[in-house]
Motif scaffolding. Structure first.
Motif, short mmCIF file in Angstrom:
data_model
loop_
_atom_site.label_atom_id
_atom_site.label_comp_id
_atom_site.label_asym_id
_atom_site.label_seq_id
_atom_site.Cartn_x
_atom_site.Cartn_y
_atom_site.Cartn_z
N GLU A 35 0.84 -1.19 0.00
CA GLU A 35 0.00 0.00 0.00
C GLU A 35 0.88 1.25 0.00
OE1 GLU A 35 -0.94 0.23 4.75
OE2 GLU A 35 -2.21 -1.04 3.51
N PRO A 36 0.31 2.38 -0.37
CA PRO A 36 1.09 3.62 -0.36
C PRO A 36 1.58 3.96 1.06
CG PRO A 36 -0.91 3.91 -1.64
CD PRO A 36 -1.03 2.58 -0.93
N ALA A 37 2.72 4.64 1.11
CA ALA A 37 3.31 5.05 2.39
C ALA A 37 2.54 6.26 2.92
CB ALA A 37 4.77 5.39 2.21
N LEU A 38 2.25 6.24 4.21
CA LEU A 38 1.55 7.36 4.83
C LEU A 38 2.56 8.38 5.32
CD1 LEU A 38 -1.03 5.34 6.96
CD2 LEU A 38 -1.41 6.49 4.77
N PRO A 39 2.25 9.66 5.18
CA PRO A 39 3.15 10.69 5.70
C PRO A 39 3.07 10.75 7.22
CG PRO A 39 1.16 11.69 4.80
CD PRO A 39 1.08 10.22 4.51
N VAL A 40 4.08 11.34 7.84
CA VAL A 40 4.04 11.52 9.30
C VAL A 40 2.89 12.46 9.63
CG1 VAL A 40 6.49 11.06 9.63
CG2 VAL A 40 5.72 13.40 9.21
N PRO A 41 2.31 12.32 10.83
CA PRO A 41 1.15 13.16 11.19
C PRO A 41 1.41 14.66 11.07
CG PRO A 41 1.44 11.39 12.77
CD PRO A 41 2.63 11.35 11.86
N GLU A 42 2.65 15.09 11.30
CA GLU A 42 2.97 16.52 11.24
C GLU A 42 2.94 17.07 9.82
OE1 GLU A 42 5.09 14.20 12.62
OE2 GLU A 42 4.54 14.54 14.71
N GLU B 214 0.92 17.91 7.40
CA GLU B 214 -0.45 18.21 7.01
C GLU B 214 -0.57 18.48 5.52
OE1 GLU B 214 -2.11 21.29 9.44
OE2 GLU B 214 -1.29 20.41 11.27
N GLY B 215 -1.61 17.94 4.91
CA GLY B 215 -1.87 18.18 3.50
C GLY B 215 -1.04 17.33 2.55
#
Length: 105
Positions: free
Chosen positions: A17-24, A26-27
């Motif tokens: 699956e695609p990599a998720l960005p870190v919570p910080e 945004e956008g």
């Protein structure tokens, strides 16, 4: 298993699956890293993942099982590759040679 070291050029393969960005971040949308090429920067022993910078300039962390070292054949279409772990003296010398060979210097 192949030896992975800082500075190695690699391809990201097999992510489900695609990599998720870190919570910080945004956008920022999830990123499909499969097929992306990168240079390994360091190994984070705490999370057992490699920190790498893709050829597009994105810093990522990735599990070693999703990393395939690149071969000379994989890089044949590139005139020159360098990243954050490249030796700058070597880069200067090689870049000069490449530019001269291509008729730019």
């Amino acid at each position: 298993m192949e030896l992975l070291v800082p500075g190695a050029l690699v391809e990201i393969v097999g992510l489900l699956e695609p990599a998720l960005p870190v919570p910080e971040a945004e956008g920022v949308s999830p990123l499909n890293l499969n097929g992306q090429r990168a240079q390994l920067v360091s190994f984070d022993k705490g999370v057992k993942k490699w920190i790498a910078t893709t050829f597009k300039g994105v810093d990522i962390s990735v599990d070693p099982k999703f990393i395939r070292p690149l071969t000379g054949e994989d890089l044949k279409d590139y005139d020159f590759v360098f990243g954050p772990k490249s030796d700058f003296d070597t880069v200067a010398s090689q870049l000069t040679d490449v530019l001269a060979t291509k008729g730019y210097a």
